[in-house]
Scaffold this motif. Structure first.
Motif, PDB file in Angstrom:
ATOM      1  N   ARG A 122      16.793  58.542  20.490  1.00 26.14           N
ATOM      2  CA  ARG A 122      15.739  57.543  20.355  1.00 26.14           C
ATOM      3  C   ARG A 122      15.880  56.579  21.517  1.00 26.14           C
ATOM      4  NH1 ARG A 122      17.098  52.605  18.484  1.00 26.14           N
ATOM      5  NH2 ARG A 122      19.183  52.316  17.673  1.00 26.14           N
ATOM      6  N   LEU A 123      14.786  55.956  21.866  1.00 26.29           N
ATOM      7  CA  LEU A 123      14.782  55.012  22.978  1.00 26.29           C
ATOM      8  C   LEU A 123      15.211  53.632  22.533  1.00 26.29           C
ATOM      9  CD1 LEU A 123      11.480  55.889  24.827  1.00 26.29           C
ATOM     10  CD2 LEU A 123      13.802  56.181  25.669  1.00 26.29           C
ATOM     11  N   VAL A 124      16.027  53.016  23.337  1.00 29.50           N
ATOM     12  CA  VAL A 124      16.391  51.618  23.153  1.00 29.50           C
ATOM     13  C   VAL A 124      15.479  50.771  24.047  1.00 29.50           C
ATOM     14  CG1 VAL A 124      18.243  49.931  23.458  1.00 29.50           C
ATOM     15  CG2 VAL A 124      18.772  52.222  22.632  1.00 29.50           C
ATOM     16  N   ASP A 125      15.042  51.367  25.172  1.00 28.54           N
ATOM     17  CA  ASP A 125      14.230  50.651  26.162  1.00 28.54           C
ATOM     18  C   ASP A 125      13.244  51.622  26.798  1.00 28.54           C
ATOM     19  OD1 ASP A 125      13.210  49.014  28.126  1.00 28.54           O
ATOM     20  OD2 ASP A 125      15.134  48.531  29.021  1.00 28.54           O
ATOM     21  N   GLU A 126      11.948  51.463  26.534  1.00 22.41           N
ATOM     22  CA  GLU A 126      10.917  52.354  27.085  1.00 22.41           C
ATOM     23  C   GLU A 126      10.645  52.105  28.562  1.00 22.41           C
ATOM     24  OE1 GLU A 126       7.311  52.107  24.858  1.00 22.41           O
ATOM     25  OE2 GLU A 126       8.288  52.683  22.997  1.00 22.41           O
ATOM     26  N   ALA A 127      10.924  50.911  29.028  1.00 22.05           N
ATOM     27  CA  ALA A 127      10.687  50.545  30.421  1.00 22.05           C
ATOM     28  C   ALA A 127      11.958  49.942  30.998  1.00 22.05           C
ATOM     29  CB  ALA A 127       9.522  49.570  30.523  1.00 22.05           C
ATOM     30  N   PRO A 128      12.942  50.789  31.307  1.00 19.28           N
ATOM     31  CA  PRO A 128      14.245  50.286  31.751  1.00 19.28           C
ATOM     32  C   PRO A 128      14.188  49.569  33.095  1.00 19.28           C
ATOM     33  CG  PRO A 128      14.117  52.665  32.000  1.00 19.28           C
ATOM     34  CD  PRO A 128      12.884  52.240  31.282  1.00 19.28           C
ATOM     35  N   ALA A 129      15.149  48.690  33.285  1.00 17.15           N
ATOM     36  CA  ALA A 129      15.273  47.944  34.533  1.00 17.15           C
ATOM     37  C   ALA A 129      15.466  48.905  35.707  1.00 17.15           C
ATOM     38  CB  ALA A 129      16.458  46.988  34.447  1.00 17.15           C
ATOM     39  N   HIS A 130      15.029  48.459  36.854  1.00 17.01           N
ATOM     40  CA  HIS A 130      15.062  49.294  38.060  1.00 17.01           C
ATOM     41  C   HIS A 130      16.451  49.893  38.331  1.00 17.01           C
ATOM     42  CE1 HIS A 130      13.776  50.806  41.912  1.00 17.01           C
ATOM     43  NE2 HIS A 130      14.818  50.227  42.472  1.00 17.01           N
ATOM     44  N   GLN A 131      17.503  49.140  38.130  1.00 18.08           N
ATOM     45  CA  GLN A 131      18.846  49.637  38.425  1.00 18.08           C
ATOM     46  C   GLN A 131      19.262  50.791  37.513  1.00 18.08           C
ATOM     47  OE1 GLN A 131      18.287  46.492  37.340  1.00 18.08           O
ATOM     48  NE2 GLN A 131      19.803  45.898  35.817  1.00 18.08           N
ATOM     49  N   LEU A 132      18.575  50.971  36.393  1.00 22.28           N
ATOM     50  CA  LEU A 132      18.892  52.067  35.476  1.00 22.28           C
ATOM     51  C   LEU A 132      18.092  53.335  35.763  1.00 22.28           C
ATOM     52  CD1 LEU A 132      19.065  50.078  32.137  1.00 22.28           C
ATOM     53  CD2 LEU A 132      20.976  50.907  33.505  1.00 22.28           C
ATOM     54  N   HIS A 133      17.114  53.277  36.639  1.00 23.24           N
ATOM     55  CA  HIS A 133      16.255  54.429  36.911  1.00 23.24           C
ATOM     56  C   HIS A 133      17.023  55.689  37.305  1.00 23.24           C
ATOM     57  CE1 HIS A 133      12.252  52.036  37.482  1.00 23.24           C
ATOM     58  NE2 HIS A 133      12.879  51.709  36.376  1.00 23.24           N
ATOM     59  N   VAL A 162      22.558  59.848  25.977  1.00 24.38           N
ATOM     60  CA  VAL A 162      23.338  58.686  25.553  1.00 24.38           C
ATOM     61  C   VAL A 162      24.582  58.528  26.418  1.00 24.38           C
ATOM     62  CG1 VAL A 162      24.556  57.614  23.630  1.00 24.38           C
ATOM     63  CG2 VAL A 162      22.467  58.894  23.201  1.00 24.38           C
ATOM     64  N   LEU A 163      25.183  59.629  26.793  1.00 24.86           N
ATOM     65  CA  LEU A 163      26.366  59.573  27.656  1.00 24.86           C
ATOM     66  C   LEU A 163      26.031  59.023  29.037  1.00 24.86           C
ATOM     67  CD1 LEU A 163      28.098  62.958  26.784  1.00 24.86           C
ATOM     68  CD2 LEU A 163      28.848  60.661  26.151  1.00 24.86           C
ATOM     69  N   VAL A 164      24.878  59.412  29.562  1.00 25.66           N
ATOM     70  CA  VAL A 164      24.493  59.025  30.918  1.00 25.66           C
ATOM     71  C   VAL A 164      23.850  57.643  30.971  1.00 25.66           C
ATOM     72  CG1 VAL A 164      22.982  59.646  32.844  1.00 25.66           C
ATOM     73  CG2 VAL A 164      24.232  61.421  31.650  1.00 25.66           C
ATOM     74  N   ALA A 165      23.025  57.307  29.982  1.00 26.43           N
ATOM     75  CA  ALA A 165      22.285  56.040  30.016  1.00 26.43           C
ATOM     76  C   ALA A 165      22.266  55.373  28.634  1.00 26.43           C
ATOM     77  CB  ALA A 165      20.863  56.289  30.507  1.00 26.43           C
ATOM     78  N   PRO A 166      23.407  54.878  28.176  1.00 28.60           N
ATOM     79  CA  PRO A 166      23.466  54.276  26.835  1.00 28.60           C
ATOM     80  C   PRO A 166      22.649  52.996  26.698  1.00 28.60           C
ATOM     81  CG  PRO A 166      25.520  53.907  28.019  1.00 28.60           C
ATOM     82  CD  PRO A 166      24.699  54.856  28.852  1.00 28.60           C
ATOM     83  N   GLU A 167      22.274  52.383  27.813  1.00 31.95           N
ATOM     84  CA  GLU A 167      21.438  51.193  27.757  1.00 31.95           C
ATOM     85  C   GLU A 167      19.995  51.542  27.397  1.00 31.95           C
ATOM     86  OE1 GLU A 167      23.014  52.288  30.476  1.00 31.95           O
ATOM     87  OE2 GLU A 167      24.484  50.810  31.076  1.00 31.95           O
ATOM     88  N   VAL A 168      19.635  52.821  27.564  1.00 29.48           N
ATOM     89  CA  VAL A 168      18.253  53.254  27.375  1.00 29.48           C
ATOM     90  C   VAL A 168      18.096  54.160  26.157  1.00 29.48           C
ATOM     91  CG1 VAL A 168      16.308  54.457  28.468  1.00 29.48           C
ATOM     92  CG2 VAL A 168      17.857  53.062  29.859  1.00 29.48           C
ATOM     93  N   PHE A 169      19.140  54.959  25.850  1.00 31.32           N
ATOM     94  CA  PHE A 169      19.056  55.939  24.773  1.00 31.32           C
ATOM     95  C   PHE A 169      20.122  55.691  23.716  1.00 31.32           C
ATOM     96  CE2 PHE A 169      17.654  58.006  28.684  1.00 31.32           C
ATOM     97  CZ  PHE A 169      16.404  58.483  28.320  1.00 31.32           C
ATOM     98  N   ASP A 170      19.800  56.087  22.496  1.00 28.49           N
ATOM     99  CA  ASP A 170      20.744  56.057  21.384  1.00 28.49           C
ATOM    100  C   ASP A 170      20.432  57.282  20.528  1.00 28.49           C
ATOM    101  OD1 ASP A 170      22.736  55.271  19.666  1.00 28.49           O
ATOM    102  OD2 ASP A 170      21.708  53.480  18.939  1.00 28.49           O
ATOM    103  N   GLN A 171      21.229  57.514  19.511  1.00 37.36           N
ATOM    104  CA  GLN A 171      20.975  58.614  18.586  1.00 37.36           C
ATOM    105  C   GLN A 171      20.916  58.064  17.173  1.00 37.36           C
ATOM    106  OE1 GLN A 171      24.312  61.040  20.213  1.00 37.36           O
ATOM    107  NE2 GLN A 171      22.855  62.731  19.967  1.00 37.36           N
ATOM    108  N   ASP A 172      19.997  58.641  16.374  1.00 36.32           N
ATOM    109  CA  ASP A 172      19.914  58.219  14.978  1.00 36.32           C
ATOM    110  C   ASP A 172      21.002  58.919  14.168  1.00 36.32           C
ATOM    111  OD1 ASP A 172      18.996  60.815  14.392  1.00 36.32           O
ATOM    112  OD2 ASP A 172      16.909  60.190  14.113  1.00 36.32           O
TER     113      ASP A 172
END
Length: 64
Positions: free
Chosen positions: A33-44, A17-27
Motif C-alpha cells: 500500500r502507498l504511504v505517499d502517492e507523490a513522493p519527494a524528489h529525493q525519493l524518486h 518496502v525494502l527499497v522505499a519504506p518512506e513510500v510503501f508499506d504492507q498491510d
C-alpha cells in the motif's frame, strides 16, 4: 511523480518496502500500500527501483 499500486496484482514480495519504506508499506496480508502517492524528489530513484523490482509489475510510476 505519481505512484499507484494495484493491490489485486500484488503478491506481497515486499521489495518495494525494502527499497522505499518512506513510500510503501504492507498491510496485514502482505499486500503493498502507498504511504505517499507523490513522493519527494529525493525519493524518486528509490521509487523507480521499487517499481522495477516488483515481480508482478503492481507498481505504476507516472512522471509529472
Amino acid at each position: 511523480m505519481r505512484v499507484t499500486v494495484k493491490p489485486t496484482v500484488c503478491i506481497g514480495a515486499g521489495q518495494c518496502v525494502l527499497v522505499a519504506p518512506e513510500v510503501f508499506d504492507q498491510d496485514d496480508d502482505g499486500v503493498a500500500r502507498l504511504v505517499d502517492e507523490a513522493p519527494a524528489h529525493q525519493l524518486h530513484p528509490d521509487v523507480r527501483l521499487a517499481a522495477a523490482r516488483c515481480p508482478v509489475e503492481a507498481i505504476r510510476v507516472v512522471e509529472t
